[in-house]
Design a protein around this motif. Sequence first.
Motif, PDB file in Angstrom:
ATOM      1  N   TYR A  24      -7.015   9.617 -15.903  1.00  0.00           N
ATOM      2  CA  TYR A  24      -6.696  11.145 -15.999  1.00  0.00           C
ATOM      3  C   TYR A  24      -7.790  11.901 -16.389  1.00  0.00           C
ATOM      4  O   TYR A  24      -8.810  11.388 -16.878  1.00  0.00           O
ATOM      5  CB  TYR A  24      -5.262  11.447 -16.888  1.00  0.00           C
ATOM      6  CG  TYR A  24      -5.859  10.996 -18.217  1.00  0.00           C
ATOM      7  CD1 TYR A  24      -6.472  12.206 -19.059  1.00  0.00           C
ATOM      8  CD2 TYR A  24      -5.619  10.015 -18.935  1.00  0.00           C
ATOM      9  CE1 TYR A  24      -6.581  11.833 -20.630  1.00  0.00           C
ATOM     10  CE2 TYR A  24      -5.854   9.737 -20.258  1.00  0.00           C
ATOM     11  CZ  TYR A  24      -6.543  10.514 -21.166  1.00  0.00           C
ATOM     12  OH  TYR A  24      -6.924  10.318 -22.379  1.00  0.00           O
ATOM     13  N   CYS A  57      -8.816  15.984 -17.823  1.00  0.00           N
ATOM     14  CA  CYS A  57      -8.353  17.294 -18.502  1.00  0.00           C
ATOM     15  C   CYS A  57      -8.610  18.352 -17.916  1.00  0.00           C
ATOM     16  O   CYS A  57      -9.873  18.844 -17.919  1.00  0.00           O
ATOM     17  CB  CYS A  57      -8.650  17.125 -20.145  1.00  0.00           C
ATOM     18  SG  CYS A  57      -8.023  18.594 -21.095  1.00  0.00           S
ATOM     19  N   GLN A  65     -10.784  20.752 -20.237  1.00  0.00           N
ATOM     20  CA  GLN A  65     -12.134  20.534 -20.589  1.00  0.00           C
ATOM     21  C   GLN A  65     -12.800  20.716 -19.295  1.00  0.00           C
ATOM     22  O   GLN A  65     -14.142  21.329 -19.084  1.00  0.00           O
ATOM     23  CB  GLN A  65     -12.309  19.050 -20.964  1.00  0.00           C
ATOM     24  CG  GLN A  65     -11.782  18.471 -22.022  1.00  0.00           C
ATOM     25  CD  GLN A  65     -12.272  19.432 -23.503  1.00  0.00           C
ATOM     26  OE1 GLN A  65     -13.356  19.762 -23.512  1.00  0.00           O
ATOM     27  NE2 GLN A  65     -11.302  19.728 -24.249  1.00  0.00           N
ATOM     28  N   CYS A  81      -2.119  24.046 -13.619  1.00  0.00           N
ATOM     29  CA  CYS A  81      -3.250  23.096 -13.880  1.00  0.00           C
ATOM     30  C   CYS A  81      -3.849  22.570 -12.571  1.00  0.00           C
ATOM     31  O   CYS A  81      -5.081  22.401 -12.442  1.00  0.00           O
ATOM     32  CB  CYS A  81      -2.378  22.102 -14.394  1.00  0.00           C
ATOM     33  SG  CYS A  81      -3.629  20.432 -14.875  1.00  0.00           S
ATOM     34  N   HIS A  84      -3.339  19.909 -18.381  1.00  0.00           N
ATOM     35  CA  HIS A  84      -4.107  21.027 -19.402  1.00  0.00           C
ATOM     36  C   HIS A  84      -3.871  20.321 -20.782  1.00  0.00           C
ATOM     37  O   HIS A  84      -2.820  20.451 -21.128  1.00  0.00           O
ATOM     38  CB  HIS A  84      -3.638  22.484 -19.332  1.00  0.00           C
ATOM     39  CG  HIS A  84      -4.825  23.273 -19.344  1.00  0.00           C
ATOM     40  ND1 HIS A  84      -5.854  23.422 -18.697  1.00  0.00           N
ATOM     41  CD2 HIS A  84      -4.757  24.090 -20.433  1.00  0.00           C
ATOM     42  CE1 HIS A  84      -6.573  24.579 -19.060  1.00  0.00           C
ATOM     43  NE2 HIS A  84      -6.061  25.013 -20.162  1.00  0.00           N
ATOM     44  N   ASN A  85      -4.911  19.956 -21.536  1.00  0.00           N
ATOM     45  CA  ASN A  85      -4.891  19.506 -22.802  1.00  0.00           C
ATOM     46  C   ASN A  85      -4.171  18.111 -22.555  1.00  0.00           C
ATOM     47  O   ASN A  85      -3.181  17.930 -23.017  1.00  0.00           O
ATOM     48  CB  ASN A  85      -4.236  20.289 -23.876  1.00  0.00           C
ATOM     49  CG  ASN A  85      -4.113  19.707 -25.232  1.00  0.00           C
ATOM     50  OD1 ASN A  85      -5.182  18.748 -25.560  1.00  0.00           O
ATOM     51  ND2 ASN A  85      -3.122  19.999 -26.290  1.00  0.00           N
ATOM     52  N   ALA A  86      -4.912  17.293 -21.830  1.00  0.00           N
ATOM     53  CA  ALA A  86      -4.474  15.869 -20.966  1.00  0.00           C
ATOM     54  C   ALA A  86      -3.997  14.986 -22.107  1.00  0.00           C
ATOM     55  O   ALA A  86      -2.978  14.282 -22.202  1.00  0.00           O
ATOM     56  CB  ALA A  86      -5.368  15.352 -20.126  1.00  0.00           C
TER      57      ALA A  86
END
Length: 205
Positions: free
Chosen positions: A115, A117, A120, A157, A90-92
């Motif tokens: 990866y 996110c 998003q 997540c 989360h908020n990668a």
Amino acid sequence: MPVSFTAIDFETANSSAASACSVGVVKVVDGVVVEREHRYIRPPFPHGDFSPWNVRIHGITAEMVAEAAGWASHLPWLREFAGDDWLVAHNAGFDMGVIAKTSEAHGLAVPDFRYLCSLQVARRTYHLDSYRLPVAAMAAGFEDFSHHDALADAEACAAIVVHAAKRHDADDLERLAHVTRVKVGTIGAAATAQRASLHGPMALQ
């Protein structure tokens, strides 16, 4: 639809991305959590000072990680745990930055990972007043977890991505990214090569 991936979350000792002090990972296979693990990390010098602000957020102190292994010991474990999985965070950008900067601080090669996110993905899946992890996780049916505990955050997540994949009828992360129009990220040598191809001399031809 069932999706497979590894969700990851880091906590840091201070504002430096190289100050990882805690990591939680959750392996999801066919939409089901099959393995989870949390580890403390001893941040490398000179990134090891614990900011009072960060300690207030996650509750981890220098004393708690004094006997923990450094990132050089944890990185091989992470590679083995994730295997060929895509990572999800989360908020990668933050978590991938921690992997990259902590690896570089130890003189280690940044590992290759693709990866996605979950922040998003949540923005393209739910209609919420906030997309902070606790709010997005609640929309996915995952509630009452200890936010800023790395393992709990990784589980939250994972829940978001599994739930979003079902809503979008996506059976893998590539399809989920396509349907939600979320960019797939990369770190490691593959990402470096990709940036070079986009911005290097050959890109001008």
